[in-house]
Scaffold this motif. Structure first.
Motif, PDB file in Angstrom:
ATOM      1  N   PRO A  17      -5.526   6.756  10.867  1.00 22.73           N
ATOM      2  CA  PRO A  17      -6.358   7.598  11.748  1.00 22.73           C
ATOM      3  C   PRO A  17      -7.036   6.803  12.856  1.00 22.73           C
ATOM      4  O   PRO A  17      -7.287   7.330  13.937  1.00 22.73           O
ATOM      5  N   ASP A  18      -7.325   5.508  12.650  1.00 16.53           N
ATOM      6  CA  ASP A  18      -7.953   4.706  13.720  1.00 16.53           C
ATOM      7  C   ASP A  18      -6.932   4.166  14.731  1.00 16.53           C
ATOM      8  O   ASP A  18      -7.285   3.420  15.643  1.00 16.53           O
ATOM      9  N   GLY A  19      -5.650   4.529  14.572  1.00 20.54           N
ATOM     10  CA  GLY A  19      -4.624   4.143  15.553  1.00 20.54           C
ATOM     11  C   GLY A  19      -3.868   2.869  15.211  1.00 20.54           C
ATOM     12  O   GLY A  19      -2.875   2.537  15.858  1.00 20.54           O
ATOM     13  N   SER A  20      -4.337   2.140  14.180  1.00 24.50           N
ATOM     14  CA  SER A  20      -3.666   0.877  13.853  1.00 24.50           C
ATOM     15  C   SER A  20      -2.437   1.125  12.973  1.00 24.50           C
ATOM     16  O   SER A  20      -2.413   2.088  12.200  1.00 24.50           O
ATOM     17  N   ALA A  21      -1.440   0.263  13.109  1.00 24.18           N
ATOM     18  CA  ALA A  21      -0.241   0.377  12.270  1.00 24.18           C
ATOM     19  C   ALA A  21      -0.395  -0.546  11.071  1.00 24.18           C
ATOM     20  O   ALA A  21      -1.152  -1.518  11.116  1.00 24.18           O
ATOM     21  N   VAL A  22       0.284  -0.200   9.975  1.00 25.71           N
ATOM     22  CA  VAL A  22       0.256  -1.077   8.800  1.00 25.71           C
ATOM     23  C   VAL A  22       1.433  -2.040   8.960  1.00 25.71           C
ATOM     24  O   VAL A  22       2.587  -1.615   8.992  1.00 25.71           O
ATOM     25  N   GLU A  23       1.119  -3.303   9.117  1.00 24.57           N
ATOM     26  CA  GLU A  23       2.181  -4.282   9.365  1.00 24.57           C
ATOM     27  C   GLU A  23       2.133  -5.378   8.331  1.00 24.57           C
ATOM     28  O   GLU A  23       1.127  -5.581   7.658  1.00 24.57           O
ATOM     29  N   ARG A  24       3.253  -6.096   8.243  1.00 20.76           N
ATOM     30  CA  ARG A  24       3.306  -7.213   7.316  1.00 20.76           C
ATOM     31  C   ARG A  24       4.030  -8.355   8.024  1.00 20.76           C
ATOM     32  O   ARG A  24       5.057  -8.136   8.650  1.00 20.76           O
ATOM     33  N   PRO A  25       3.478  -9.556   7.917  1.00 16.15           N
ATOM     34  CA  PRO A  25       4.223 -10.677   8.488  1.00 16.15           C
ATOM     35  C   PRO A  25       5.560 -10.819   7.754  1.00 16.15           C
ATOM     36  O   PRO A  25       5.712 -10.283   6.645  1.00 16.15           O
ATOM     37  N   GLN A  26       6.489 -11.485   8.373  1.00 17.50           N
ATOM     38  CA  GLN A  26       7.823 -11.685   7.794  1.00 17.50           C
ATOM     39  C   GLN A  26       7.724 -12.057   6.317  1.00 17.50           C
ATOM     40  O   GLN A  26       7.008 -12.987   5.944  1.00 17.50           O
ATOM     41  N   GLU A  68       0.894  -1.170   0.000  1.00 23.41           N
ATOM     42  CA  GLU A  68       0.000   0.000   0.000  1.00 23.41           C
ATOM     43  C   GLU A  68       0.921   1.205   0.000  1.00 23.41           C
ATOM     44  O   GLU A  68       1.762   1.343   0.893  1.00 23.41           O
ATOM     45  N   ILE A  69       0.745   2.090  -0.985  1.00 20.30           N
ATOM     46  CA  ILE A  69       1.633   3.249  -1.120  1.00 20.30           C
ATOM     47  C   ILE A  69       1.152   4.376  -0.198  1.00 20.30           C
ATOM     48  O   ILE A  69      -0.050   4.602  -0.064  1.00 20.30           O
ATOM     49  N   GLY A  70       2.108   5.112   0.396  1.00 23.57           N
ATOM     50  CA  GLY A  70       1.751   6.305   1.168  1.00 23.57           C
ATOM     51  C   GLY A  70       2.293   6.276   2.586  1.00 23.57           C
ATOM     52  O   GLY A  70       3.190   5.503   2.913  1.00 23.57           O
ATOM     53  N   VAL A  71       1.736   7.157   3.418  1.00 24.85           N
ATOM     54  CA  VAL A  71       2.091   7.252   4.842  1.00 24.85           C
ATOM     55  C   VAL A  71       0.764   7.149   5.591  1.00 24.85           C
ATOM     56  O   VAL A  71      -0.149   7.951   5.342  1.00 24.85           O
ATOM     57  N   PRO A  72       0.608   6.141   6.484  1.00 24.66           N
ATOM     58  CA  PRO A  72      -0.717   5.858   7.063  1.00 24.66           C
ATOM     59  C   PRO A  72      -1.426   7.073   7.669  1.00 24.66           C
ATOM     60  O   PRO A  72      -2.622   7.259   7.438  1.00 24.66           O
ATOM     61  N   ALA A  73      -0.720   7.915   8.428  1.00 23.65           N
ATOM     62  CA  ALA A  73      -1.392   9.020   9.127  1.00 23.65           C
ATOM     63  C   ALA A  73      -1.857  10.120   8.165  1.00 23.65           C
ATOM     64  O   ALA A  73      -2.656  10.975   8.544  1.00 23.65           O
ATOM     65  N   TYR A  74      -1.323  10.108   6.950  1.00 23.54           N
ATOM     66  CA  TYR A  74      -1.690  11.136   5.957  1.00 23.54           C
ATOM     67  C   TYR A  74      -2.335  10.465   4.741  1.00 23.54           C
ATOM     68  O   TYR A  74      -2.020  10.792   3.610  1.00 23.54           O
ATOM     69  N   SER A  75      -3.229   9.511   5.007  1.00 26.60           N
ATOM     70  CA  SER A  75      -3.762   8.724   3.898  1.00 26.60           C
ATOM     71  C   SER A  75      -5.215   9.066   3.557  1.00 26.60           C
ATOM     72  O   SER A  75      -5.839   8.375   2.756  1.00 26.60           O
ATOM     73  N   GLN A  76      -5.760  10.138   4.163  1.00 28.10           N
ATOM     74  CA  GLN A  76      -7.129  10.543   3.822  1.00 28.10           C
ATOM     75  C   GLN A  76      -7.107  11.425   2.574  1.00 28.10           C
ATOM     76  O   GLN A  76      -6.141  12.170   2.369  1.00 28.10           O
ATOM     77  N   PHE A  79       4.305  22.475   8.447  1.00 26.78           N
ATOM     78  CA  PHE A  79       4.314  23.582   9.414  1.00 26.78           C
ATOM     79  C   PHE A  79       3.313  23.353  10.551  1.00 26.78           C
ATOM     80  O   PHE A  79       3.201  24.172  11.452  1.00 26.78           O
ATOM     81  N   LEU A  80       2.563  22.253  10.463  1.00 23.65           N
ATOM     82  CA  LEU A  80       1.556  21.954  11.494  1.00 23.65           C
ATOM     83  C   LEU A  80       2.081  20.854  12.415  1.00 23.65           C
ATOM     84  O   LEU A  80       3.096  20.211  12.107  1.00 23.65           O
ATOM     85  N   THR A  81       1.376  20.648  13.539  1.00 23.60           N
ATOM     86  CA  THR A  81       1.760  19.556  14.446  1.00 23.60           C
ATOM     87  C   THR A  81       1.770  18.252  13.660  1.00 23.60           C
ATOM     88  O   THR A  81       0.823  17.962  12.925  1.00 23.60           O
ATOM     89  N   GLN A  82       2.826  17.486  13.831  1.00 25.63           N
ATOM     90  CA  GLN A  82       2.962  16.257  13.053  1.00 25.63           C
ATOM     91  C   GLN A  82       2.174  15.117  13.694  1.00 25.63           C
ATOM     92  O   GLN A  82       2.099  15.008  14.923  1.00 25.63           O
ATOM     93  N   ARG A  83       1.614  14.293  12.848  1.00 20.34           N
ATOM     94  CA  ARG A  83       0.844  13.148  13.339  1.00 20.34           C
ATOM     95  C   ARG A  83       1.798  11.975  13.597  1.00 20.34           C
ATOM     96  O   ARG A  83       2.963  12.027  13.217  1.00 20.34           O
ATOM     97  N   ASP A  84       1.248  10.928  14.196  1.00 21.83           N
ATOM     98  CA  ASP A  84       2.021   9.703  14.406  1.00 21.83           C
ATOM     99  C   ASP A  84       2.067   9.001  13.046  1.00 21.83           C
ATOM    100  O   ASP A  84       1.169   8.258  12.670  1.00 21.83           O
ATOM    101  N   TYR A  85       3.142   9.288  12.297  1.00 22.38           N
ATOM    102  CA  TYR A  85       3.192   8.961  10.869  1.00 22.38           C
ATOM    103  C   TYR A  85       2.723   7.548  10.502  1.00 22.38           C
ATOM    104  O   TYR A  85       2.035   7.344   9.520  1.00 22.38           O
TER     105      TYR A  85
END
Ligand SMILES: [Zn+2]
Length: 284
Positions: A265-274, A233-241, A255-261
């Motif tokens: 937005p729902d707090g989950s991380a994008v992960e991949r098994p090994q 999935e291309i992109g950065v999760p926190a800026y994917s809207q 220039f704005l407060t940075q998000r948890d990249y």
């Protein structure tokens, strides 16, 4: 090399890659072509204007300084010209690897480089989509390269031509036969290799920093080739809207407060098994 020659070569390479992307796409695009072109070309036009006002005059000034004075590595080491060119190419490319890695690892630089990464698709137009502040900051880095290495104008512009052409190529969404791309990837950064660098998985985005030559990632142990393109999935999760990618929001984001990249937005991380297979084998 004259700027017009560089620009003409760039237009020809870009046109061929643009047609090839339409004919043989590597990843399935998410946004409509015209809408994404409008955003990326607007951001690119501002970046290009800033490059013309900062990078070009400062680099030209640095080149004329090193031409007149015994300033920099290659003014002290007098080498036969072919060896000087070879070493200059290698050192320029290695230092760009470090610069790209610094753009990910130093928070102030990442604020701006992030804008290039949160493009929800990856294609030729992404290669031009940089925040204008990142371009202005890179002017300082390029001046340092020219003065520390003591570069002549010939080798600098020859490298620049290869650098820009391969930046267009490795961002492009062109599907090459895997055997062809594996062979090319032994000597240059290719679209599948760089596609993994634009993944929403943090560990994958923190790999494959090379621009022209793929060897620096191997040497620095940041190479990761075993991720198939269909799984990315291309992109950065926190800026994917969708609204994150509007030009005004995108230019204001650093220039704005940075998000948890690396969290959606729902707090989950994008992960991949090994991933399967060794990291040094380019996956389909
Ligand atoms: Zn990057």
């Amino acid at each position: 090399m004259r700027p017009l020659t560089l620009a003409a070569a760039g237009v020809v390479v870009a046109l061929l890659l643009f047609l090839a992307e339409r004919r043989w796409p590597l990843r399935r695009p998410r946004a409509a072509l015209l809408a994404r072109l409008a955003v990326n070309l607007l951001v690119a036009a501002i970046a290009l204007g800033v490059a013309a006002a900062t990078v070009r005059p400062l680099v030209l000034r640095a080149l004329s300084l090193t031409a007149d004075r015994p300033l920099g590595l290659f003014r002290w080491l007098v080498l036969p010209p072919p060896l000087e060119w070879l070493l200059a190419f290698l050192l320029l490319d290695l230092s760009f690897y470090w610069w790209h890695r610094a753009n990910h690892r130093i928070p102030l630089l990442w604020r701006f480089h992030n804008v290039h990464h949160f493009d929800p698709d990856l294609d030729l137009s992404t290669a031009l989509r940089f925040h204008f502040v990142e371009i202005a900051l890179s002017a300082g880095f390029r001046v340092a390269q020219v003065t520390v290495l003591g570069l002549g104008a010939g080798v600098y512009w020859a490298y620049e031509l290869c650098f820009q052409a391969n930046t267009l190529f490795h961002h492009s969404n062109v599907r090459l036969p895997i055997g062809v791309e594996r062979a090319l990837n032994r000597v240059m950064v290719t679209p599948r290799m760089h596609g993994i660098h634009h993944s929403q998985v943090e560990a994958e985005a923190m790999s494959n920093y090379g621009v022209l030559l793929p060897w620096w990632d191997r040497i620095h142990r940041t190479l990761r080739l075993n991720v198939p393109q269909h799984a990315i999935e291309i992109g950065v999760p926190a800026y994917s809207q969708p609204e994150d990618n509007h030009p005004g929001n995108l230019l204001a984001a650093p220039f704005l407060t940075q998000r948890d990249y690396w969290r959606r937005p729902d707090g989950s991380a994008v992960e991949r098994p090994q991933a399967s297979g060794p990291a040094t084998d380019l996956a389909e």
